[in-house]
Design a protein around this motif. Sequence first.
Motif, mmCIF file in Angstrom:
data_model
loop_
_atom_site.group_PDB
_atom_site.id
_atom_site.type_symbol
_atom_site.label_atom_id
_atom_site.label_comp_id
_atom_site.label_asym_id
_atom_site.label_seq_id
_atom_site.Cartn_x
_atom_site.Cartn_y
_atom_site.Cartn_z
ATOM 1 N N GLN A 54 0.594 -1.450 0.023
ATOM 2 C CA GLN A 54 -0.245 -0.315 -0.080
ATOM 3 C C GLN A 54 1.039 1.165 0.254
ATOM 4 O O GLN A 54 0.610 2.186 -0.824
ATOM 5 C CB GLN A 54 -0.814 0.624 1.417
ATOM 6 C CG GLN A 54 -1.969 1.009 1.059
ATOM 7 C CD GLN A 54 -3.005 1.234 2.560
ATOM 8 O OE1 GLN A 54 -2.658 0.978 3.078
ATOM 9 N NE2 GLN A 54 -4.182 1.716 1.744
ATOM 10 N N VAL A 76 -8.107 7.401 -4.150
ATOM 11 C CA VAL A 76 -9.726 6.565 -3.181
ATOM 12 C C VAL A 76 -10.454 6.557 -4.168
ATOM 13 O O VAL A 76 -10.730 5.870 -4.183
ATOM 14 C CB VAL A 76 -9.785 7.955 -2.536
ATOM 15 C CG1 VAL A 76 -11.466 7.422 -2.725
ATOM 16 C CG2 VAL A 76 -8.900 8.354 -1.415
ATOM 17 N N GLN A 79 -9.307 3.073 -5.237
ATOM 18 C CA GLN A 79 -9.454 2.258 -4.069
ATOM 19 C C GLN A 79 -8.489 1.739 -3.685
ATOM 20 O O GLN A 79 -8.598 0.662 -3.201
ATOM 21 C CB GLN A 79 -10.938 1.373 -4.760
ATOM 22 C CG GLN A 79 -12.221 2.116 -4.694
ATOM 23 C CD GLN A 79 -13.417 0.768 -5.148
ATOM 24 O OE1 GLN A 79 -12.615 -0.441 -5.475
ATOM 25 N NE2 GLN A 79 -14.882 0.891 -5.593
ATOM 26 N N SER A 82 -8.843 4.393 1.524
ATOM 27 C CA SER A 82 -10.420 4.702 2.035
ATOM 28 C C SER A 82 -10.226 6.405 1.952
ATOM 29 O O SER A 82 -9.233 7.318 2.556
ATOM 30 C CB SER A 82 -10.910 4.076 2.855
ATOM 31 O OG SER A 82 -10.281 4.305 4.367
ATOM 32 N N ALA A 83 -11.259 7.009 1.802
ATOM 33 C CA ALA A 83 -11.601 8.640 2.844
ATOM 34 C C ALA A 83 -10.796 8.818 3.781
ATOM 35 O O ALA A 83 -10.427 10.056 4.182
ATOM 36 C CB ALA A 83 -12.692 8.880 2.397
ATOM 37 N N GLU A 84 -11.357 7.817 4.958
ATOM 38 C CA GLU A 84 -10.411 8.093 6.396
ATOM 39 C C GLU A 84 -9.794 7.712 6.502
ATOM 40 O O GLU A 84 -8.851 8.226 7.716
ATOM 41 C CB GLU A 84 -11.960 6.730 7.098
ATOM 42 C CG GLU A 84 -12.797 6.768 7.105
ATOM 43 C CD GLU A 84 -13.791 6.456 5.159
ATOM 44 O OE1 GLU A 84 -13.521 5.614 5.250
ATOM 45 O OE2 GLU A 84 -14.955 6.727 5.457
ATOM 46 N N GLN A 85 -8.825 7.631 5.626
ATOM 47 C CA GLN A 85 -7.422 7.625 5.238
ATOM 48 C C GLN A 85 -6.420 8.958 5.310
ATOM 49 O O GLN A 85 -4.735 8.463 4.865
ATOM 50 C CB GLN A 85 -6.263 6.275 4.704
ATOM 51 C CG GLN A 85 -6.982 4.802 5.029
ATOM 52 C CD GLN A 85 -6.329 3.924 3.899
ATOM 53 O OE1 GLN A 85 -7.257 4.121 2.936
ATOM 54 N NE2 GLN A 85 -5.345 2.575 4.422
#
Length: 103
Positions: A54, A76, A79, A82-85
Amino acid sequence: MSNEATTKTLAQRLGSVQAGLRSDLEVTRHLFRGQPQYIVRDPLTFQTHQFSQQDYQILVALDSSQPLEEVFRRLVDEQKLSAEQEESFYQFILSLHRLNYLI
């Protein structure tokens, strides 16, 4: 420093920055316990650092002609993140800066 500057997130402070990976870095792929790992060697300092798959996807996505917010948005959309990252993405960028890997 104003209170407003200290309350900005990393994304707000770094989103418009354009950064790319140094072209002289040497990258090799290895399997550790069945998982791909990427070893980046700096030919100037002879230091090496190990990155996950990653992390490597972020490394190769960096483009000095695009702001970091666009790079993050593309990752994002693909994929790969994620947006939370978002905060951890910018923390990773700062760690690359500390390693002197960015242009």
